[in-house]
Design an enzyme around this catalytic site. Sequence first.
Site, PDB file in Angstrom:
ATOM      1  NE  ARG A  66      -4.040   1.873   2.279  1.00 52.00           N
ATOM      2  CZ  ARG A  66      -4.366   2.634   3.314  1.00 52.00           C
ATOM      3  NH1 ARG A  66      -3.719   2.493   4.467  1.00 52.00           N
ATOM      4  NH2 ARG A  66      -5.312   3.532   3.210  1.00 52.00           N
ATOM      5  CG  HIS A  70      -1.533   5.378  -0.109  1.00 45.54           C
ATOM      6  ND1 HIS A  70      -2.239   5.932   0.935  1.00 45.54           N
ATOM      7  CD2 HIS A  70      -2.359   4.458  -0.668  1.00 45.54           C
ATOM      8  CE1 HIS A  70      -3.442   5.371   1.016  1.00 45.54           C
ATOM      9  NE2 HIS A  70      -3.527   4.458   0.052  1.00 45.54           N
ATOM     10  CG  ASN A  98      -1.341   8.929   3.128  1.00 47.74           C
ATOM     11  OD1 ASN A  98      -1.783   7.952   2.533  1.00 47.74           O
ATOM     12  ND2 ASN A  98      -0.664   9.890   2.536  1.00 47.74           N
ATOM     13  CG  HIS A 197      -8.253  -3.797  -1.104  1.00 46.14           C
ATOM     14  ND1 HIS A 197      -9.279  -2.880  -1.205  1.00 46.14           N
ATOM     15  CD2 HIS A 197      -7.125  -3.063  -0.921  1.00 46.14           C
ATOM     16  CE1 HIS A 197      -8.792  -1.646  -1.091  1.00 46.14           C
ATOM     17  NE2 HIS A 197      -7.482  -1.731  -0.928  1.00 46.14           N
TER      18      HIS A 197
HETATM   19  C1  HEM Z   1      -9.330   1.115  -5.803  1.00 49.05           C
HETATM   20  C2  HEM Z   1      -9.223   2.078  -4.922  1.00 49.05           C
HETATM   21  C3  HEM Z   1      -8.726   1.859  -3.521  1.00 49.05           C
HETATM   22  C4  HEM Z   1      -9.336   2.317  -2.390  1.00 49.05           C
HETATM   23  C5  HEM Z   1     -10.603   3.159  -2.309  1.00 49.05           C
HETATM   24  C6  HEM Z   1      -8.561   1.846  -1.285  1.00 49.05           C
HETATM   25  C7  HEM Z   1      -8.828   2.135   0.042  1.00 49.05           C
HETATM   26  C8  HEM Z   1      -8.271   1.485   1.116  1.00 49.05           C
HETATM   27  C9  HEM Z   1      -8.652   1.657   2.486  1.00 49.05           C
HETATM   28  C10 HEM Z   1      -9.711   2.647   2.986  1.00 49.05           C
HETATM   29  C11 HEM Z   1      -7.928   0.795   3.230  1.00 49.05           C
HETATM   30  C12 HEM Z   1      -8.005   0.585   4.750  1.00 49.05           C
HETATM   31  C13 HEM Z   1      -7.183   1.607   5.484  1.00 49.05           C
HETATM   32  C14 HEM Z   1      -7.456   1.597   6.968  1.00 49.05           C
HETATM   33  O1  HEM Z   1      -8.572   1.286   7.371  1.00 49.05           O
HETATM   34  O2  HEM Z   1      -6.520   1.932   7.731  1.00 49.05           O
HETATM   35  C15 HEM Z   1      -7.054   0.084   2.335  1.00 49.05           C
HETATM   36  C16 HEM Z   1      -6.154  -0.885   2.719  1.00 49.05           C
HETATM   37  C17 HEM Z   1      -5.270  -1.478   1.866  1.00 49.05           C
HETATM   38  N1  HEM Z   1      -5.077  -1.154   0.543  1.00 49.05           N
HETATM   39 FE1  HEM Z   1      -6.308  -0.071  -0.615  1.00 49.05          FE
HETATM   40  N2  HEM Z   1      -7.516   1.102  -1.746  1.00 49.05           N
HETATM   41  C18 HEM Z   1      -7.568   1.088  -3.109  1.00 49.05           C
HETATM   42  C19 HEM Z   1      -6.660   0.494  -3.961  1.00 49.05           C
HETATM   43  C20 HEM Z   1      -5.507  -0.146  -3.540  1.00 49.05           C
HETATM   44  C21 HEM Z   1      -4.397  -0.496  -4.384  1.00 49.05           C
HETATM   45  C22 HEM Z   1      -4.294  -0.166  -5.871  1.00 49.05           C
HETATM   46  C23 HEM Z   1      -3.500  -1.144  -3.591  1.00 49.05           C
HETATM   47  C24 HEM Z   1      -2.152  -1.690  -3.955  1.00 49.05           C
HETATM   48  C25 HEM Z   1      -1.792  -2.044  -5.179  1.00 49.05           C
HETATM   49  C26 HEM Z   1      -4.065  -1.214  -2.273  1.00 49.05           C
HETATM   50  C27 HEM Z   1      -3.509  -1.878  -1.208  1.00 49.05           C
HETATM   51  C28 HEM Z   1      -4.069  -1.932   0.061  1.00 49.05           C
HETATM   52  C29 HEM Z   1      -3.610  -2.838   1.102  1.00 49.05           C
HETATM   53  C30 HEM Z   1      -2.579  -3.930   0.948  1.00 49.05           C
HETATM   54  C31 HEM Z   1      -4.350  -2.528   2.252  1.00 49.05           C
HETATM   55  C32 HEM Z   1      -4.188  -3.126   3.655  1.00 49.05           C
HETATM   56  C33 HEM Z   1      -3.061  -2.372   4.347  1.00 49.05           C
HETATM   57  C34 HEM Z   1      -2.714  -2.835   5.745  1.00 49.05           C
HETATM   58  O3  HEM Z   1      -3.288  -3.791   6.266  1.00 49.05           O
HETATM   59  O4  HEM Z   1      -1.828  -2.177   6.347  1.00 49.05           O
HETATM   60  N3  HEM Z   1      -5.256  -0.567  -2.271  1.00 49.05           N
HETATM   61  N4  HEM Z   1      -7.276   0.526   1.063  1.00 49.05           N
END
Ligand code: HEM
Length: 322
Positions: A66, A70, A98, A197
Amino acid sequence: MAAEYSGHRCRHFLLFLALATILPASRAQLSPTFYGSSCPAALLTIRTAVRAAVALDARTGGSLLRLHFHDCFVQGCDASVLLDDTGNFTGEKGAGPNAGSLRGFGVIDTIKALLEVLCPRTVSCADILAVAARDSVVALGGPSWTVQLGRRDSTTASLSTANTDLPSPASSLSTLLAAFARKGLSSTDMVALSGAHTVGQAQCQNFRARIYNETNIDPSFAASRRAGCPATGGGGALAPLDASTPNAFDNAYYGGLVAQRGLMHSDQQLFSGGSTDGQVRSYAASPAQFRSDFAAAMVRMGGIGVLTGSSGQVRRNCRRMN
Ligand code: HEM
Ligand SMILES: *[C@@H]1O[C@H](CO)[C@@H](O)[C@H](O)[C@H]1NC(C)=O
Ligand SMILES: *[C@@H]1O[C@H](CO)[C@@H](O)[C@H](O)[C@H]1NC(C)=O
């Protein structure tokens, strides 16, 4: 007359030579062997540290993936996301998407410290993020790909761009598609990259509205998620983004969407009667297709707005400019 004509040709030839030397340098040029002679141990060093961190805490693999996302969506893949706020500098860490959410900075610091001993001022923080993302996916069982290298680090960051350009979990499908299109990524890339995800976790505040109020959700899934996420108050409780195999980088995320078990509104938007339903079904049915599309999309994402050549710098400490 003849002399004047050949003079023209000569000038054209000189102009051609000048352009031939200038153009390649001004184009973004990344290469997989960028550190081949300047820091031959770079890739092994990053992989070893990422493997150790993921073995200690599987979630860190998702967190590192992530971080690269970002980074790339704000000013390009230039490690702007890593800059700390100071008295006279505002970075991106305080942006809505973030703050209180990004993790994994300590792993990047450890890797950078090792590389500064092995090959001082050579390996950029932006490249460390790109390689750590790939190695995280591999460590969790996902596909591998060749990482293009040679990115340089920014001396700037943009809090406002982090707030506007990173997609929100409340986004509609058309908003998600537009956010990726703005970065030069296709609808296919958006759906493939969202497969990230399949690992990691989200906080209650980011899926609360869906589990309490939406109707395109599996009722027993909604009920079980409500148990861990109160309708009001403390929004920090965590749930896995992929309920079935939370720490495996597989295609189960897409099967979850088909079963209306997407955790966040933005997740379920990919399978909600719109233009991307077919691709979600394909990935749910074919792990191989997901793996290959995800890898290709990661390479494209890793090329967004990179600094190369003598632009930017190679930071000695990823948290601050030199
Ligand atoms: C399509 C649009 C996307 C949205 C709206 C989105 C939004 C989010 C949100 C809101 C979270 C949870 C954050 C939290 O609650 O602290 C999250 C977690 C995550 N996102 Fe996305 N995301 C998107 C695309 C992506 C992309 C493109 C990647 C990587 C290629 C990604 C990788 C991740 C990962 C791995 C997590 C878990 C992180 C952790 O457990 O520390 N996301 N995302
Ligand atoms: C911010 O302050 C530090 C320490 O006082 C100084 O070295 C640096 O040049 C300043 N940076 C900017 C962007 O003004
Ligand atoms: C659900 O929707 C109602 C009506 O719009 C709203 O008042 C409530 O705050 C929402 N609940 C959650 C948890 O978002």
